[in-house]
Design a protein around this motif. Structure first.
Motif, PDB file in Angstrom:
ATOM      1  N   ASN A 103     127.050  83.765   9.289  1.00  0.00           N
ATOM      2  CA  ASN A 103     128.283  83.336   9.933  1.00  0.00           C
ATOM      3  C   ASN A 103     128.773  82.051   9.287  1.00  0.00           C
ATOM      4  OD1 ASN A 103     130.338  82.534  11.615  1.00  0.00           O
ATOM      5  ND2 ASN A 103     129.213  82.875  13.505  1.00  0.00           N
ATOM      6  N   SER A 152     135.720  81.251  20.845  1.00  0.00           N
ATOM      7  CA  SER A 152     136.311  82.591  20.934  1.00  0.00           C
ATOM      8  C   SER A 152     136.872  82.842  22.331  1.00  0.00           C
ATOM      9  CB  SER A 152     135.255  83.653  20.617  1.00  0.00           C
ATOM     10  OG  SER A 152     134.308  83.746  21.662  1.00  0.00           O
ATOM     11  N   LEU A 184     131.124  87.473  20.010  1.00  0.00           N
ATOM     12  CA  LEU A 184     130.808  87.116  18.630  1.00  0.00           C
ATOM     13  C   LEU A 184     129.375  86.632  18.456  1.00  0.00           C
ATOM     14  CD1 LEU A 184     134.134  85.305  17.621  1.00  0.00           C
ATOM     15  CD2 LEU A 184     133.495  87.713  17.345  1.00  0.00           C
ATOM     16  N   ILE A 189     132.185  80.916  17.512  1.00  0.00           N
ATOM     17  CA  ILE A 189     131.603  81.709  18.597  1.00  0.00           C
ATOM     18  C   ILE A 189     131.949  81.076  19.936  1.00  0.00           C
ATOM     19  CG2 ILE A 189     129.426  82.391  19.688  1.00  0.00           C
ATOM     20  CD1 ILE A 189     128.290  82.690  16.822  1.00  0.00           C
TER      21      ILE A 189
END
Length: 158
Positions: free
Chosen positions: A135, A144, A126, A141
């Protein structure tokens, strides 16, 4: 094989919208309004507002029993089950078969169980993606599955 079973077995997924585009066209590309849904659920939902399936699952409002039936522990979960017809006869039968198969594999062929239940090898990074409007969840991120794998924190199976 029923149409519902075909969609599940084929693994066909689409990007769907929590709030349908017909209700909120301006949120068409809003990341917070997108989810990944199987074709069957997307078709069942149509243009209806449904409880956020991610929130319902995260808060443990749904429980799948060994018999393949999904039980609700909250009114939002009941509504989700009803709208998406998650307890249709064919889905319950299919779910029961999958549960039995996974239990057999776990107990008698662990390597094959891991192969079926592992996270995909091609998890998206990501940090490399650049959404058109920025974002809205930058902390995501680092939370993830890709980042967890990179840090050695991702379990072998989900």
């Amino acid at each position: 094989m029923t149409r519902e079973q075909w969609f599940i077995k084929e693994g066909i997924f689409q990007t769907d919208h929590f709030v349908p585009q017909s209700i909120s066209p301006e949120d068409r590309l809003n990341y917070d309004n997108l989810l990944y849904a199987c074709v069957r659920c997307n078709e069942a939902k149509k243009n209806l507002l449904v409880p956020d399936p991610c929130e319902v699952a995260i808060h443990a409002y749904l429980h799948v029993d060994a018999d393949g039936v999904i039980y609700a522990a909250h009114s939002n979960a009941e509504r989700l089950i009803e709208i998406l017809r998650l307890n249709s006869r064919s889905l319950v039968r299919y779910r029961r078969q999958i549960i039995k198969t996974m239990r057999l594999l776990e107990n008698h062929n662990h390597a094959l169980f891991v192969e079926w239940m592992k996270y995909p090898d091609d998890l998206p990074d990501l940090a490399r993606l650049r959404p058109p409007f920025g974002n809205t969840r930058p902390t995501g991120i680092w939370q993830s599955y890709f980042a967890q794998r990179e840090h050695g924190e991702l379990p072998e199976t989900y």
